[in-house]
Design an enzyme around this catalytic site. Sequence first.
Site, PDB file in Angstrom:
ATOM      1  N   CYS A 115       0.823  -1.226   0.000  1.00 54.79           N
ATOM      2  CA  CYS A 115       0.000   0.000   0.000  1.00 54.79           C
ATOM      3  C   CYS A 115       0.851   1.269   0.000  1.00 54.79           C
ATOM      4  O   CYS A 115       0.339   2.359  -0.254  1.00 54.79           O
ATOM      5  CB  CYS A 115      -0.940   0.003   1.198  1.00 54.79           C
ATOM      6  SG  CYS A 115      -2.022  -1.416   1.195  1.00 54.79           S
ATOM      7  N   HIS A 270      -3.710   6.907   1.824  1.00 54.72           N
ATOM      8  CA  HIS A 270      -4.046   5.564   1.377  1.00 54.72           C
ATOM      9  C   HIS A 270      -5.480   5.272   1.826  1.00 54.72           C
ATOM     10  O   HIS A 270      -5.932   5.747   2.869  1.00 54.72           O
ATOM     11  CB  HIS A 270      -3.065   4.568   2.000  1.00 54.72           C
ATOM     12  CG  HIS A 270      -3.440   3.149   1.772  1.00 54.72           C
ATOM     13  ND1 HIS A 270      -3.750   2.662   0.523  1.00 54.72           N
ATOM     14  CD2 HIS A 270      -3.577   2.093   2.630  1.00 54.72           C
ATOM     15  CE1 HIS A 270      -4.055   1.385   0.624  1.00 54.72           C
ATOM     16  NE2 HIS A 270      -3.965   1.007   1.893  1.00 54.72           N
ATOM     17  N   ASN A 300     -10.174  -0.772  -1.130  1.00 52.63           N
ATOM     18  CA  ASN A 300      -8.726  -0.623  -1.001  1.00 52.63           C
ATOM     19  C   ASN A 300      -8.058  -1.197  -2.252  1.00 52.63           C
ATOM     20  O   ASN A 300      -8.055  -2.411  -2.448  1.00 52.63           O
ATOM     21  CB  ASN A 300      -8.276  -1.371   0.264  1.00 52.63           C
ATOM     22  CG  ASN A 300      -6.789  -1.239   0.539  1.00 52.63           C
ATOM     23  OD1 ASN A 300      -6.035  -0.766  -0.315  1.00 52.63           O
ATOM     24  ND2 ASN A 300      -6.374  -1.666   1.717  1.00 52.63           N
TER      25      ASN A 300
HETATM   26  O1  UT7 Z   1      -4.140  -1.569   3.261  1.00 55.10           O
HETATM   27  C1  UT7 Z   1      -3.305  -2.110   4.219  1.00 55.10           C
HETATM   28  C2  UT7 Z   1      -3.686  -1.685   5.553  1.00 55.10           C
HETATM   29  N1  UT7 Z   1      -4.935  -2.280   5.928  1.00 55.10           N
HETATM   30  C3  UT7 Z   1      -5.575  -1.770   6.941  1.00 55.10           C
HETATM   31  O2  UT7 Z   1      -5.105  -0.794   7.454  1.00 55.10           O
HETATM   32  C4  UT7 Z   1      -6.827  -2.435   7.458  1.00 55.10           C
HETATM   33  C5  UT7 Z   1      -6.857  -2.323   8.961  1.00 55.10           C
HETATM   34  N2  UT7 Z   1      -7.942  -2.984   9.626  1.00 55.10           N
HETATM   35  C6  UT7 Z   1      -9.236  -2.638   9.465  1.00 55.10           C
HETATM   36  O3  UT7 Z   1      -9.559  -1.807   8.663  1.00 55.10           O
HETATM   37  C7  UT7 Z   1     -10.267  -3.274  10.376  1.00 55.10           C
HETATM   38  O4  UT7 Z   1      -9.619  -3.953  11.412  1.00 55.10           O
HETATM   39  C8  UT7 Z   1     -11.251  -4.229   9.655  1.00 55.10           C
HETATM   40  C9  UT7 Z   1     -12.159  -3.445   8.735  1.00 55.10           C
HETATM   41  C10 UT7 Z   1     -10.461  -5.251   8.850  1.00 55.10           C
HETATM   42  C11 UT7 Z   1     -12.110  -4.941  10.665  1.00 55.10           C
HETATM   43  O5  UT7 Z   1     -12.800  -4.033  11.483  1.00 55.10           O
HETATM   44  P1  UT7 Z   1     -12.814  -4.232  13.077  1.00 55.10           P
HETATM   45  O6  UT7 Z   1     -13.657  -3.172  13.610  1.00 55.10           O
HETATM   46  O7  UT7 Z   1     -11.358  -4.215  13.497  1.00 55.10           O
HETATM   47  O8  UT7 Z   1     -13.485  -5.618  13.230  1.00 55.10           O
HETATM   48  P2  UT7 Z   1     -12.919  -6.927  13.943  1.00 55.10           P
HETATM   49  O9  UT7 Z   1     -11.805  -7.508  13.165  1.00 55.10           O
HETATM   50  O10 UT7 Z   1     -12.648  -6.584  15.336  1.00 55.10           O
HETATM   51  O11 UT7 Z   1     -14.153  -7.911  13.827  1.00 55.10           O
HETATM   52  C12 UT7 Z   1     -15.352  -7.632  14.481  1.00 55.10           C
HETATM   53  C13 UT7 Z   1     -16.347  -8.748  14.195  1.00 55.10           C
HETATM   54  C14 UT7 Z   1     -15.802 -10.154  14.399  1.00 55.10           C
HETATM   55  O12 UT7 Z   1     -16.807 -10.900  14.993  1.00 55.10           O
HETATM   56  P3  UT7 Z   1     -16.804 -11.152  16.600  1.00 55.10           P
HETATM   57  O13 UT7 Z   1     -15.517 -11.860  16.876  1.00 55.10           O
HETATM   58  O14 UT7 Z   1     -16.883  -9.798  17.220  1.00 55.10           O
HETATM   59  O15 UT7 Z   1     -18.031 -11.971  16.802  1.00 55.10           O
HETATM   60  C15 UT7 Z   1     -15.601 -10.647  12.985  1.00 55.10           C
HETATM   61  O16 UT7 Z   1     -15.744 -12.032  12.880  1.00 55.10           O
HETATM   62  O17 UT7 Z   1     -16.813  -8.670  12.835  1.00 55.10           O
HETATM   63  C16 UT7 Z   1     -16.716  -9.976  12.246  1.00 55.10           C
HETATM   64  N3  UT7 Z   1     -16.439  -9.808  10.813  1.00 55.10           N
HETATM   65  C17 UT7 Z   1     -17.415  -9.586   9.916  1.00 55.10           C
HETATM   66  N4  UT7 Z   1     -18.746  -9.473  10.026  1.00 55.10           N
HETATM   67  C18 UT7 Z   1     -19.452  -9.225   8.905  1.00 55.10           C
HETATM   68  C19 UT7 Z   1     -15.258  -9.809  10.183  1.00 55.10           C
HETATM   69  N5  UT7 Z   1     -15.424  -9.593   8.865  1.00 55.10           N
HETATM   70  C20 UT7 Z   1     -16.754  -9.443   8.676  1.00 55.10           C
HETATM   71  C21 UT7 Z   1     -17.554  -9.200   7.537  1.00 55.10           C
HETATM   72  N6  UT7 Z   1     -18.872  -9.090   7.700  1.00 55.10           N
HETATM   73  N7  UT7 Z   1     -17.032  -9.046   6.307  1.00 55.10           N
END
Ligand code: UT7
Length: 343
Positions: A115, A270, A300
Amino acid sequence: MNPVSSVVRGVGHHVPSKIVTNMDLSRLMDTSDEWIIERTGIRERRFVEEGTTTSDLAVPAVRMACARAGVEPQDCDMIIAATLSPDYFFPGIGTVLQNKLGMKNVPALDIRAQCSGLVYGLATADAYLRAGLAKRILLVCSEVQSPILDKTNRGRDMAVLFGDGAGALVIEAQSCPEGQRPTGKNTSRGVIDSLMGSDGSGAQLLFLKAPGSTTVGFMTQQSLDSGDIHPKMDGRVVFKNAVTRMLEAASTVLERNGLQPSDIDLVLPHQANLRINEAVREKLGISEDKVFNNIQKYGNTTAATIPICMSEAHEQGKIKEGQLVMTLAFGAGFTWGCNLIRW
Ligand code: UT7
């Protein structure tokens, strides 16, 4: 002899015509429009049709950048290409594009900074131009990521984030007026400063394992069955690192150039997550209208996010000659960085 600075002469972009909405993805995996918008800001992204390669996607972006610069690809004496999704495992897309664009046998350098590809690429182009090793560089950032995503429940955390797209810049060495290099305080145009950083301890927190030499056999049936051929991420850790490093990069570059955040006319960050960009913007104390985001439409696109933002900002009249523009990136590696440009 007057010093030279690196001036962006033209910028272009290209995205596939196929729009994939959050609703479309919710038919393939257990996700929802609400979840994706709330957690990321993404509403839709573009996916290529089967068979379209990363270099295919780059060609129209290059043509647009060249047309806006009033040059042909053959007028460039170096190509720098950034992608994590090349046409082949090797060679990189630099040489593939050299051939497709009918360029002379110029150096073709591939950058693997994910990225941060645009930031690393622009910093590298600036160094070559200022050293007198090139006069006009084509910087290309292109990604075809849709085929490597796991579009099932297993991969839903990654599959909803990424899209396909390309951006390109024509960057030229220009003699500085009155011998003054751009400083952020004067009106000389060009790249003022760049910062590049890395922390390889985060390599496995955002990566695609196979094919690769850590897999015995490089790529095996086991790689396919276990999902090692799809990208993986510890989202929360990456999120925190992204905010910290982007903030750190911006603050360092501002400080060492004697600038305040309010001096910046436009930030091109980004596009990984709207919440990341919002956190960085708030902590820097920059107003909303000075940060350009388009993740809502494209998701992204990794190396291509910043040049696509740059090209759209140009089209919308949001980047004007004389303005102070800052790019900011964080990505797999980990890598991060920032360019400061007098447009
Ligand atoms: O480009 C390179 C750099 N990339 C980044 O900077 C990305 C950085 N990370 C992020 O943007 C975020 O961490 C995400 C968007 C990937 C995830 O958001 P989050 O608020 O950190 O969610 P989480 O990983 O804490 O997951 C929350 C919940 C989980 O369920 P439980 O464990 O709380 O029951 C996941 O299983 O959301 C669930 N989950 C989903 N639910 C619906 C994960 N993916 C999905 C999905 N749809 N697609």
